[in-house]
Design an enzyme around this catalytic site. Structure first.
Site, short mmCIF file in Angstrom:
data_model
loop_
_atom_site.label_atom_id
_atom_site.label_comp_id
_atom_site.label_asym_id
_atom_site.label_seq_id
_atom_site.Cartn_x
_atom_site.Cartn_y
_atom_site.Cartn_z
N PRO A 1 102.25 86.22 -84.39
CG PRO A 1 102.21 87.69 -86.12
CD PRO A 1 102.62 87.45 -84.66
CG ASP B 1 106.91 86.53 -84.77
OD1 ASP B 1 106.43 86.85 -85.53
OD2 ASP B 1 107.43 87.23 -83.75
CG HIS B 2 104.02 85.69 -91.24
ND1 HIS B 2 105.11 86.09 -92.14
CD2 HIS B 2 103.21 84.96 -92.05
CE1 HIS B 2 104.77 85.84 -93.50
NE2 HIS B 2 103.49 85.21 -93.51
NE ARG B 3 105.46 89.85 -83.92
CZ ARG B 3 105.68 89.76 -82.87
NH1 ARG B 3 104.98 90.83 -82.13
NH2 ARG B 3 106.31 88.94 -81.92
CB ILE C 1 110.45 84.11 -90.27
CG1 ILE C 1 111.49 84.36 -89.52
CG2 ILE C 1 110.63 83.06 -91.39
CD1 ILE C 1 111.76 83.34 -88.35
#
Ligand code: CAO
Length: 438
Positions: A236, A410-412, A414
């Site tokens: 993501p 990577d929103h998982r 950060i």
């Protein structure tokens, strides 16, 4: 003794390649380390050497074939004598492991097996029991993932492809899971290739509207396409934008140029960004990490890849331990690695082990772009073209040099606030490098 030569684990996140030439023929005597085939991956071209001395017994590939990691390339009749049991050590271990597993089977199952005489139950009962055994096995593998028979490289591939290894059926000896099994499994639910083919088949006949020509998709382009698709679909991405006023830094860069030129080098924005990003990764450890669903792996070394535009496609050589190197050393290494990439002289080793990537398109142009993360990394810095702009300083209008930056992460791993803080920190340092001394 016959030995299979398989495609080795070539490089991080490389799962396939194309055979560009087969360097031996059937019946040839080969020595240890003699190159057998030449393979081209999205990262580089390389030889696959023979691990054995012997005679080529069978060749299973030809130039132009696409091959996957672990696929058999050829069989060599080695000079070693057949082992007593006729088994490879690895296979023997797996045999023992299998035996141990059978011995360790719950006694209920053994008793059940005794009762499983043909004709004593209906087909649907048999199916039900097979299903519940499968479910039991699945739960067992989920509880003890370390017991799943798969090499570290295959585990890594599964993590990158977001494949649950406990659900993959192994096709190797002792039910060992191969890279191909992981790939097949990942393709099953998504049915992506099928959809893509259907979409391609549905393209209109463009020649009805005007002249067209067809260009064959080259290997590096196709493999890059597959990798960026995988990254885009599994990570993501969020992209954060900011701008740095590099007027003072540009003055410093111009003043320093003479000392770099003496050594045949150029001090560029990219070299400066390598230095600054090295500091940023130390300050914000989550950007120097990898994600594997169960944990975040934080790295305590600082290797940064730099995207290089080459005639054969995009390559990303890695500059190691940037935090231990001076600006002069970074400029020299960048110049050397970018040159080697363009001249097809880069080695696989020089393309591996990056924790973060810088992609500078500013030498070409552009005001902003959204770079795609290179798994297993979690962030990438995009650099666009610095331009002179009128900027208010209080009431006064001044001419300043502004550098646009974009950070995909990577929103998982950060969160948005950290993304904004990381990029702002880089901008602050570019605007006032002396702040690093505080
Ligand atoms: N803004 C304005 N000018 C810039 C700039 C920027 N962000 N970055 C570089 N420049 C200028 C340099 O100062 C240099 O100018 P002079 O010729 O006047 O000295 C010129 O552009 C060329 O720079 P360079 O490319 O020689 O040097 P570099 O160290 O800045 O960049 C490299 C090296 C390897 C990053 C670059 O050559 C390259 O290949 N960039 C493309 C990266 C890419 O393809 N990314 C996309 C990946 S995803 O598809």
């Amino acid at each position: 003794m016959k030995k299979e030569i398989k495609v080795p684990d070539i490089a991080e996140s490389v799962t396939s390649g194309v055979i560009t030439s087969v360097l031996v023929s059937k019946g040839d005597h080969v020595s240890v380390d003699q190159p057998l085939v030449e393979i081209e991956t999205e990262k580089a071209s390389t030889d696959i050497p023979s691990p054995y001395a012997g005679v080529v017994d069978e060749i299973k590939v030809k130039a132009g074939d696409e091959v996957k990691v672990n696929q058999v390339l050829m069989v060599i009749e080695t000079e070693e004598k057949e082992k007593e049991e006729g088994q490879e050590p690895e296979q023997k271990d797996q045999g023992t492991q299998k035996k141990k597993e059978e011995d360790a089977e719950p006694s209920v199952d053994k008793g059940q097996k005794e009762k499983d005489k043909p004709g004593k139950e209906t087909k649907s009962e048999e199916n039900k029991r097979a299903e519940s055994k499968e479910e039991e096995d699945l739960q067992e593998r989920k509880k003890h993932p370390s017991l799943i028979p798969a090499a570290p490289s295959v585990r890594r591939l599964a993590r990158e492809m977001d494949v649950d290894l406990s659900r993959v059926k192994g096709s190797g000896p002792g039910d060992r899971i191969t890279a191909e099994d992981v790939q097949k499994h990942s393709e099953r639910p998504a049915e992506q290739p099928e959809k893509e083919t259907t979409a391609a088949e549905k393209l209109p006949d463009f020649s009805k509207f005007g002249p067209v020509s067809h260009e064959k998709i080259q290997t590096i382009r196709r493999i890059t396409a597959e990798n960026v698709t995988r990254s885009w679909q599994t990570i993501p991405h969020v992209t954060q934008f900011d701008e740095a006023d590099i007027t003072n830094l540009e003055n410093f860069r111009k003043q320093s140029q003479a000392s770099f030129e003496k050594k045949g080098l150029k001090l560029t924005v990219t070299a400066i960004l390598l230095k600054v990003t090295g500091f940023a990764l130390q300050k914000f450890p989550r950007f120097n990490a990898s994600f594997n669903h169960e944990e975040i792996i934080l790295k305590h070394y600082f290797n940064i890849g730099v995207a290089v535009d080459t005639p054969q496609g995009l390559l990303v050589p890695v500059i190691r331990d940037v935090n231990t190197k001076s600006l002069m050393q970074l400029a020299a290494e960048l110049d050397e690695l970018a040159g080697k990439s363009r001249d097809k002289k880069i080695s696989l080793d020089e393309l591996q082990g990056g924790n973060f990537t810088i992609s500078n398109l500013g030498g070409i142009g552009g005001t902003a772009f959204t770079p795609i993360i290179l798994p297993p990394q979690v962030a990438i810095l995009g650099v666009s073209r610095a331009a002179s702009r009128p900027v208010y300083s209080g009431d006064e209008l001044q001419q300043r040099m502004i550098l646009p930056l974009s950070l995909s992460y990577d929103h998982r791993v950060i969160d948005g606030a950290d993304g904004a803080r990381f990029l702002r920190w880089i901008c602050d340092v570019l605007e006032d490098p002396w702040s690093l001394l505080n």
